[in-house]
Scaffold this active site. Structure first.
Site: not given
Length: 391
Positions: A38-39, A180, A184
């Site tokens: 991923g990023f 989201y 988290k």
């Protein structure tokens, strides 16, 4: 003489830094990086290869592109790279990846700010996946666990109450409604709850992360191309935040792992949360996009497309429409109330605690971080123009 003095000071700082890092080396460790392609994950893997003599780095990701390892060959050295491809909720896969490991960086997550992902899927990956990973780490006697959280677990709240240069102890009342953000936050609590004598855990909360490969910046560039190279303004100039460069976030993760390995620091860092920012000047989200795209010829709207209150009402109506259509049709509004409030609320945090406890200092200043980001955007701009014109 002044140049020589500056060179000498930099050399002394570099020598001190090398000595400091050597005392907290991860040499010989077996490390797992979830979301490794991923990023952030890919940037972290490269940093580990360049700065640590790890025995093995295990790349755990849903999809590992065939050429991903090739992009790392120049930094490989003697470190072994192993691929574990599959879902973070796959118990057998996670067990194989964690067996014999001493350190886990958990960067994998589903990120969704517009409600495009089913809440059950978000919960399954971000919460249940994290829970399974933590349980496996305990069983496999993994010593250290670094979790990548998000600034969105803090807020802003629905009233748009600002925080300016806050810290981990800044009081703030926030009722998270975005799936989201909720996922988290719950995953954070799971990680902190597992900190103890058997495994030390810590949580990093980066600000909005930018840099080469950021899909959000890319999305804003695409919207600008469609709008005649004029960026859409979705945030007030006064709503200043402090974005953080991906290279600095990777450094913070490495420093957290080093701190958890050192016995004395482990007692301080374990079970703690750290905000990760850098010296990027406070700026609104929209003006940040303009700052990195202006050198490529992009302008920006002077004001919101519509007044804020009208945008808020439209967002509310679109959310109602989404709820009504959900049983029959999947409809994802491009904007919702929480995202609109987030884009228009001053919300910035200091990295002082991370500096004190982890020894974190940003490696890339704003000028270099901005230039790297702009250069990446410039390299893909012709392709994006062609792709959009074809459509």
């Amino acid at each position: 003489m002044r140049s020589l003095g500056l060179m000498w000071q930099r050399a002394r700082r570099s020598t001190a830094r090398v000595a400091s890092l050597a005392s907290m080396s991860l040499a010989g460790d077996v490390c797992v990086v979830t979301g490794a392609c991923g990023f952030l994950g890919a940037r972290l893997v490269r940093l580990l290869l360049e700065e640590e003599r790890l025995s093995e780095i295990r790349l755990l990701d849903r999809n590992v592109p065939p050429d991903f390892i090739q992009t790392l060959e120049d930094a490989l050295g003697e470190t072994q790279l192993s691929v574990f491809e599959g879902d973070i909720r796959d118990r057998e896969l996670v067990a194989r990846a964690c067996t014999g490991a001493s350190l886990v960086f958990h960067t994998a997550a589903l990120i969704d700010v517009i409600g495009a992902v089913d809440p059950s899927e978000l919960y399954g990956v971000n919460v249940k996946g994290t829970q399974l990973l933590l349980e496996t780490c305990i069983q496999e006697k993994v010593a250290s666990f670094v979790y990548t959280s998000s600034i969105e677990v803090t807020g802003p709240n629905s009233h748009g109450e600002p925080i300016i240069c806050g810290n981990e102890d800044t009081p703030y009342v926030c009722c998270l409604k975005f799936p989201y953000s909720q996922s988290k936050k719950e995953a954070e609590q799971l990680c902190l709850g597992r900190n103890g004598a058997r495994m030390a855990t810590c949580v990093l909360r980066p600000m909005y992360i930018y840099g080469e490969g950021c899909r959000f910046t890319l999305g804003h560039m695409r919207d600008g191309i469609k709008n005649g190279d004029v960026l859409l303004r979705m945030s007030r100039r006064e709503a200043k935040v402090n974005p953080v460069y991906v290279g600095n976030v990777a450094v913070a993760h490495l420093q957290a792992a080093r701190a958890l390995r050192e016995p004395q620091k482990r007692l301080v860092v374990g079970g703690n949360i750290y905000y990760v920012s850098d010296d990027t000047p406070p700026i609104s989200y929209s003006d940040f996009n303009h700052a990195v795209l202006a050198p490529l010829g992009f302008g920006i709207q002077d004001r919101h497309v519509l007044p804020f209150l009208l945008l808020y009402l439209i967002s509310f109506l679109m959310e109602l429409l989404q709820a009504v259509l959900r049983p029959l049709l999947k409809f994802t509004p491009p904007l919702n109330r929480q995202l609109l409030v987030m884009l228009n609320t001053p919300f910035s945090f200091s990295y002082e605690k991370a500096h004190r406890d982890l020894g974190y200092t940003p490696r890339y200043d704003w000028a270099e971080a901005r230039q790297r980001t702009t250069d990446w955007l410039a390299s893909i701009l012709p392709r994006e123009r062609e792709r959009i014109s074809v459509k």
